[in-house]
Scaffold this active site. Structure first.
Site, PDB file in Angstrom:
ATOM      1  N   ARG A   1       0.819  -1.215   0.000  1.00 43.84           N
ATOM      2  CA  ARG A   1       0.000   0.000   0.000  1.00 43.84           C
ATOM      3  C   ARG A   1       0.858   1.273   0.000  1.00 43.84           C
ATOM      4  O   ARG A   1       0.557   2.226  -0.712  1.00 43.84           O
ATOM      5  CB  ARG A   1      -0.874  -0.014   1.265  1.00 43.84           C
ATOM      6  CG  ARG A   1      -1.944   1.049   1.294  1.00 43.84           C
ATOM      7  CD  ARG A   1      -2.555   1.139   2.691  1.00 43.84           C
ATOM      8  NE  ARG A   1      -3.054  -0.123   3.177  1.00 43.84           N
ATOM      9  CZ  ARG A   1      -4.269  -0.609   2.953  1.00 43.84           C
ATOM     10  NH1 ARG A   1      -5.120   0.073   2.228  1.00 43.84           N
ATOM     11  NH2 ARG A   1      -4.631  -1.765   3.470  1.00 43.84           N
TER      12      ARG A   1
ATOM     13  N   CYS B   1     -25.871  -1.296  -9.364  1.00 46.35           N
ATOM     14  CA  CYS B   1     -27.243  -1.446  -8.895  1.00 46.35           C
ATOM     15  C   CYS B   1     -27.318  -1.888  -7.452  1.00 46.35           C
ATOM     16  O   CYS B   1     -27.840  -2.966  -7.158  1.00 46.35           O
ATOM     17  CB  CYS B   1     -27.972  -2.435  -9.777  1.00 46.35           C
ATOM     18  SG  CYS B   1     -28.183  -1.774 -11.400  1.00 46.35           S
TER      19      CYS B   1
END
Ligand code: LLP
Length: 439
Positions: free
Chosen positions: A292, A360
């Site tokens: 990271r 959705c």
């Protein structure tokens, strides 16, 4: 605004990265778009490498699960780092990128026989063995191929890092590694030492990700070094390497307080250094596996703003053309991100809006309550610190094609990942003849 690497606001009032105006990037490559700042990536590699090497014999591996891509591997190789891979797919990418195999460490808690054979044949530097099952499987594979393999054993030190439940890994109740407290780790070491096909070069641990407290790293390093002492006492064996994993935290959002890599290096190297003296054992080479902290701050994602919905007195939603498909972290971990309107970077932020994705489901929100200037359809939203675990965890949910990724440096922009096409989406779909009768 939290600008890192080469990011700045240019005289046109636009966000610029790698000397390239993000408005031009969007014109040339479309959105959503992942953008990686090459200088930022390289600086992040160098800072960590230099911090550790200043204190002794060390090797920094880029944890490539963060962002696995041929060009990124090439940059990491040029910066002199090694590579942590965790699957046949990442290993394949490393081979294709021409990564020196002796600097590749192969992780994973359930490597398949095929992956193990692939790693042995490729000549990876170390296989990090996670459990007894794998120890046996690897031993059998090495005997079958008449090869010897350098290995590390992954130890679970029983350290609780202060981070999200899903990304902490060093605690006792974990699916990873040989548990320290109940004697499993010492049994694992003895079993590995007894194998003639395996050469036990050292031990590994990884306590979690997005960690800010250096005490967690000190604690893990101390426990692991104590265990080196226990092993010497019990078997006479001394190790060449101690790998203490990754986990160094970065800035995403106010409240995150990343430390200097030099603090991390001190926490690990000085703790191990003091302990080995106390125990009268050899100082091992220290290995770390940041992911990271290398890729994260060097990446931004560009989106185009579209529909806007205001729920009177409650909230204003602005939807963008990506979402949980290109960045599942907010939906998965509740992660928070900062953003700017890249084409209005000097406009005063004055209203709170929530940035929705286009999938959705209601949980597909990228940012709740972002403070932004007036956002109009067609504006470019830039989300910061998306270089790590975004593309890596992306999906085709709702059959959205994955975005392209661009590498920017000194005013030029190069494609390093093609945008998926609709054709790509059905590439592996197969229609049996009976569903497609010739009529
Ligand atoms: N080494 C090992 C063995 C690991 O499992 C990991 C990350 C690293 C190194 C690199 O850790 P880093 O420096 O990147 O913190 N998907 C999650 C993060 C999962 C981390 C998995 N292991 C997220 O998006 O936050």
């Amino acid at each position: 605004m939290h600008l890192t690497g080469t990011m700045k606001i240019n005289p046109q009032g636009h966000l610029e990265v790698g000397g390239v105006d993000t408005v031009d990037l969007v014109r040339d490559f479309g959105t959503p778009l992942w953008v990686m700042d090459e200088q930022g990536l390289r600086q992040n590699c160098r800072k960590i490498k230099e911090a550790f090497s200043a204190l002794g014999d060390s090797l920094v591996l880029y944890a490539s699960k963060t962002l696995s891509n041929l060009s990124v591997y090439r940059i990491v190789k040029e910066e002199g780092l090694g590579l942590d891979v965790v699957s046949g797919g990442e290993l394949y990418t490393a081979i294709k990128a021409g990564f020196p195999m002796e600097k590749v460490y192969f992780h994973g808690n359930n490597k398949s026989r095929e992956e193990i054979i692939m790693a042995i044949e490729a000549g990876v530097g170390r296989i990090v063995v996670d459990n007894f099952y794998e120890l046996q499987l690897l031993n059998a594979c090495c005997e079958e191929k008449t090869k010897t393999q350098n290995i590390l054993l992954r130890i679970t030190p029983g350290v609780e890092a202060h981070t999200h439940e899903y990304i902490k890994t060093g605690q006792i109740d974990s699916k990873f590694g040989f548990t320290l407290g109940d004697g499993q780790a010492l049994d694992g070491v003895k079993a590995a030492l007894a194998s003639s096909a395996l050469k036990l070069a050292g031990l590994h641990c990884h306590i979690g990700s997005q960690i800010f407290e250096m005490e967690s790293f000190e604690h893990a390093s101390s426990i692991m070094t104590d265990f080196l002492g226990t092993v010497k006492e019990s078997t006479g064996h001394e190790f060449d390497e101690l790998d203490v994993g990754g986990g160094f935290g970065i800035y995403y959002f106010p409240g995150d307080e990343p430390r200097d890599p030099a603090d991390w290096a001190r926490a690990v190297m000085n703790t191990v250094g003091a302990k080995v003296q106390e125990l009268g054992i050899r100082m091992p080479r220290i290995i770390v596996e940041p992911g990271r902290s290398i890729a994260g701050p060097a990446g931004i994602t560009l989106y185009t703003a579209g529909s806007c919905k205001e729920v009177k007195g409650i909230r204003k939603y602005i939807a963008v053309d990506g979402g949980m498909t290109d960045n599942p972290r907010p939906a998965l971990y509740g992660s928070k991100y900062l953003a700017v309107i890249a084409n209005k970077a000097l406009h005063k932020p004055f209203e709170k809006v929530s940035i929705a994705g286009k999938c959705c489901e209601s949980g597909d929100m990228l940012i709740w309550d972002a403070l932004l200037p007036e956002v109009e359809a067609g504006d470019i939203l830039a989300v910061f610190a998306t270089g790590a675990y975004n593309y890596a965890m992306s999906s085709n949910y709702n059959r959205l094609p994955r975005p392209a990724m661009i590498l920017v440096n000194k005013g030029s922009a190069d494609l390093i990942l093609k945008r998926e096409s609709y054709e790509d989406l059905i590439r592996n779909d197969v229609m049996p003849d009976r569903l497609n009768p010739a009529d």
